[in-house]
Design a protein around this motif. Structure first.
Motif, PDB file in Angstrom:
ATOM      1  N   ILE A   5       0.869  -1.168   0.000  1.00  0.00           N
ATOM      2  CA  ILE A   5       0.000   0.000   0.000  1.00  0.00           C
ATOM      3  C   ILE A   5       0.903   1.214   0.000  1.00  0.00           C
ATOM      4  CG2 ILE A   5      -1.718   1.318   1.278  1.00  0.00           C
ATOM      5  CD1 ILE A   5      -2.683  -1.341   2.459  1.00  0.00           C
ATOM      6  N   GLN A   6       0.705   2.076  -0.966  1.00  0.00           N
ATOM      7  CA  GLN A   6       1.486   3.297  -1.025  1.00  0.00           C
ATOM      8  C   GLN A   6       0.537   4.478  -0.919  1.00  0.00           C
ATOM      9  OE1 GLN A   6       4.070   3.627  -4.388  1.00  0.00           O
ATOM     10  NE2 GLN A   6       4.979   5.517  -3.675  1.00  0.00           N
ATOM     11  N   GLN A   7       0.883   5.424  -0.069  1.00  0.00           N
ATOM     12  CA  GLN A   7       0.066   6.614   0.097  1.00  0.00           C
ATOM     13  C   GLN A   7       0.702   7.764  -0.654  1.00  0.00           C
ATOM     14  OE1 GLN A   7      -0.050   6.986   4.360  1.00  0.00           O
ATOM     15  NE2 GLN A   7      -2.007   5.936   4.448  1.00  0.00           N
ATOM     16  N   PHE A   8      -0.138   8.645  -1.168  1.00  0.00           N
ATOM     17  CA  PHE A   8       0.329   9.815  -1.902  1.00  0.00           C
ATOM     18  C   PHE A   8      -0.234  11.060  -1.248  1.00  0.00           C
ATOM     19  CE2 PHE A   8       0.292   6.237  -4.776  1.00  0.00           C
ATOM     20  CZ  PHE A   8       1.529   6.333  -5.391  1.00  0.00           C
ATOM     21  N   GLY A   9       0.511  12.143  -1.333  1.00  0.00           N
ATOM     22  CA  GLY A   9       0.086  13.397  -0.733  1.00  0.00           C
ATOM     23  C   GLY A   9      -1.093  14.037  -1.424  1.00  0.00           C
ATOM     24  N   THR A  10      -1.214  13.774  -2.724  1.00  0.00           N
ATOM     25  CA  THR A  10      -2.308  14.356  -3.505  1.00  0.00           C
ATOM     26  C   THR A  10      -2.814  13.338  -4.513  1.00  0.00           C
ATOM     27  OG1 THR A  10      -0.861  15.202  -5.252  1.00  0.00           O
ATOM     28  CG2 THR A  10      -1.255  16.668  -3.375  1.00  0.00           C
ATOM     29  N   VAL A  11      -3.999  13.576  -5.021  1.00  0.00           N
ATOM     30  CA  VAL A  11      -4.544  12.720  -6.077  1.00  0.00           C
ATOM     31  C   VAL A  11      -3.675  12.838  -7.320  1.00  0.00           C
ATOM     32  CG1 VAL A  11      -6.515  12.378  -7.624  1.00  0.00           C
ATOM     33  CG2 VAL A  11      -6.906  12.821  -5.198  1.00  0.00           C
ATOM     34  N   ASP A  12      -3.235  14.054  -7.625  1.00  0.00           N
ATOM     35  CA  ASP A  12      -2.369  14.241  -8.797  1.00  0.00           C
ATOM     36  C   ASP A  12      -1.067  13.448  -8.665  1.00  0.00           C
ATOM     37  OD1 ASP A  12      -4.204  15.922 -10.011  1.00  0.00           O
ATOM     38  OD2 ASP A  12      -3.253  17.762  -9.263  1.00  0.00           O
ATOM     39  N   GLY A  13      -0.518  13.363  -7.457  1.00  0.00           N
ATOM     40  CA  GLY A  13       0.687  12.572  -7.233  1.00  0.00           C
ATOM     41  C   GLY A  13       0.458  11.099  -7.500  1.00  0.00           C
ATOM     42  N   ALA A  14      -0.701  10.597  -7.086  1.00  0.00           N
ATOM     43  CA  ALA A  14      -1.048   9.194  -7.330  1.00  0.00           C
ATOM     44  C   ALA A  14      -1.235   8.931  -8.819  1.00  0.00           C
ATOM     45  CB  ALA A  14      -2.315   8.818  -6.565  1.00  0.00           C
ATOM     46  N   VAL A  15      -1.937   9.813  -9.486  1.00  0.00           N
ATOM     47  CA  VAL A  15      -2.167   9.660 -10.930  1.00  0.00           C
ATOM     48  C   VAL A  15      -0.831   9.656 -11.661  1.00  0.00           C
ATOM     49  CG1 VAL A  15      -3.128  10.797 -12.976  1.00  0.00           C
ATOM     50  CG2 VAL A  15      -4.494  10.623 -10.893  1.00  0.00           C
ATOM     51  N   LEU A  26      11.244  -0.616  -8.836  1.00  0.00           N
ATOM     52  CA  LEU A  26      11.979  -1.789  -8.377  1.00  0.00           C
ATOM     53  C   LEU A  26      13.433  -1.460  -8.076  1.00  0.00           C
ATOM     54  CD1 LEU A  26      10.663  -4.436 -10.924  1.00  0.00           C
ATOM     55  CD2 LEU A  26       9.874  -4.028  -8.596  1.00  0.00           C
ATOM     56  N   SER A  27      13.947  -2.063  -7.033  1.00  0.00           N
ATOM     57  CA  SER A  27      15.362  -1.976  -6.701  1.00  0.00           C
ATOM     58  C   SER A  27      15.792  -3.353  -6.239  1.00  0.00           C
ATOM     59  CB  SER A  27      15.590  -0.953  -5.597  1.00  0.00           C
ATOM     60  OG  SER A  27      16.959  -0.882  -5.286  1.00  0.00           O
ATOM     61  N   ASN A  28      16.773  -3.911  -6.911  1.00  0.00           N
ATOM     62  CA  ASN A  28      17.261  -5.258  -6.587  1.00  0.00           C
ATOM     63  C   ASN A  28      16.129  -6.278  -6.557  1.00  0.00           C
ATOM     64  OD1 ASN A  28      19.951  -4.378  -6.329  1.00  0.00           O
ATOM     65  ND2 ASN A  28      19.541  -3.666  -4.258  1.00  0.00           N
ATOM     66  N   GLY A  29      15.186  -6.154  -7.481  1.00  0.00           N
ATOM     67  CA  GLY A  29      14.111  -7.134  -7.616  1.00  0.00           C
ATOM     68  C   GLY A  29      12.929  -6.942  -6.699  1.00  0.00           C
ATOM     69  N   ALA A  30      12.901  -5.882  -5.904  1.00  0.00           N
ATOM     70  CA  ALA A  30      11.779  -5.655  -4.985  1.00  0.00           C
ATOM     71  C   ALA A  30      11.260  -4.232  -5.120  1.00  0.00           C
ATOM     72  CB  ALA A  30      12.238  -5.898  -3.549  1.00  0.00           C
ATOM     73  N   LEU A  31       9.999  -4.040  -4.747  1.00  0.00           N
ATOM     74  CA  LEU A  31       9.435  -2.692  -4.760  1.00  0.00           C
ATOM     75  C   LEU A  31      10.125  -1.873  -3.689  1.00  0.00           C
ATOM     76  CD1 LEU A  31       5.648  -3.458  -5.169  1.00  0.00           C
ATOM     77  CD2 LEU A  31       7.139  -2.356  -6.832  1.00  0.00           C
ATOM     78  N   ASP A  32      10.376  -0.623  -3.983  1.00  0.00           N
ATOM     79  CA  ASP A  32      11.076   0.211  -3.024  1.00  0.00           C
ATOM     80  C   ASP A  32      10.612   1.655  -3.133  1.00  0.00           C
ATOM     81  OD1 ASP A  32      12.865   0.913  -1.013  1.00  0.00           O
ATOM     82  OD2 ASP A  32      14.500  -0.212  -1.923  1.00  0.00           O
ATOM     83  N   VAL A  33      10.937   2.420  -2.117  1.00  0.00           N
ATOM     84  CA  VAL A  33      10.726   3.861  -2.100  1.00  0.00           C
ATOM     85  C   VAL A  33      12.102   4.476  -2.297  1.00  0.00           C
ATOM     86  CG1 VAL A  33      10.054   5.820  -0.656  1.00  0.00           C
ATOM     87  CG2 VAL A  33       8.756   3.698  -0.550  1.00  0.00           C
ATOM     88  N   PHE A  34      12.185   5.505  -3.097  1.00  0.00           N
ATOM     89  CA  PHE A  34      13.464   6.152  -3.372  1.00  0.00           C
ATOM     90  C   PHE A  34      13.491   7.523  -2.737  1.00  0.00           C
ATOM     91  CE2 PHE A  34      12.647   3.031  -6.610  1.00  0.00           C
ATOM     92  CZ  PHE A  34      13.797   2.273  -6.535  1.00  0.00           C
ATOM     93  N   THR A  61       8.907  10.089  -6.274  1.00  0.00           N
ATOM     94  CA  THR A  61       7.820   9.298  -6.811  1.00  0.00           C
ATOM     95  C   THR A  61       8.318   7.992  -7.423  1.00  0.00           C
ATOM     96  OG1 THR A  61       6.684  11.347  -7.350  1.00  0.00           O
ATOM     97  CG2 THR A  61       5.813   9.371  -8.337  1.00  0.00           C
ATOM     98  N   SER A  62       9.478   8.039  -8.086  1.00  0.00           N
ATOM     99  CA  SER A  62      10.015   6.859  -8.762  1.00  0.00           C
ATOM    100  C   SER A  62      11.453   7.127  -9.201  1.00  0.00           C
ATOM    101  CB  SER A  62       9.174   6.530 -10.000  1.00  0.00           C
ATOM    102  OG  SER A  62       9.294   7.586 -10.952  1.00  0.00           O
TER     103      SER A  62
END
Length: 80
Positions: A5-15, A26-34, A61-62
């Protein structure tokens, strides 16, 4: 199965995030936050040992967003 589950500060950020290919999360084969520092030149995966020493982080964001901002990937945790 694991759920993410990832939360975004705004709807525009999620879109905007869902326009990015999954490989940029992905980082090293797994989902990650940068992250980076507010004035950083390099971005890191959140699990990077260098992140523990950062007092204030900026969440990206990515990988694509980081590259578009002119940041270089950390060779230790993100690679290319």
């Amino acid at each position: 199965p694991r759920r993410l589950i990832q939360q975004f500060g705004t709807v525009d950020g999620a879109v905007e995030a869902f326009k990015v290919p999954i490989q940029d999360f992905l980082s090293n084969g797994a989902l990650d936050v940068f992250v980076t520092t507010p004035r950083g030149k390099t971005f890191h995966a959140s699990g990077c040992g260098k992140v523990k020493r950062i007092k204030s982080v900026k969440i990206l964001t990515s990988k694509k967003a980081a590259r578009d901002a002119g940041l270089k990937p950390c060779p230790k945790c993100v690679g290319k």
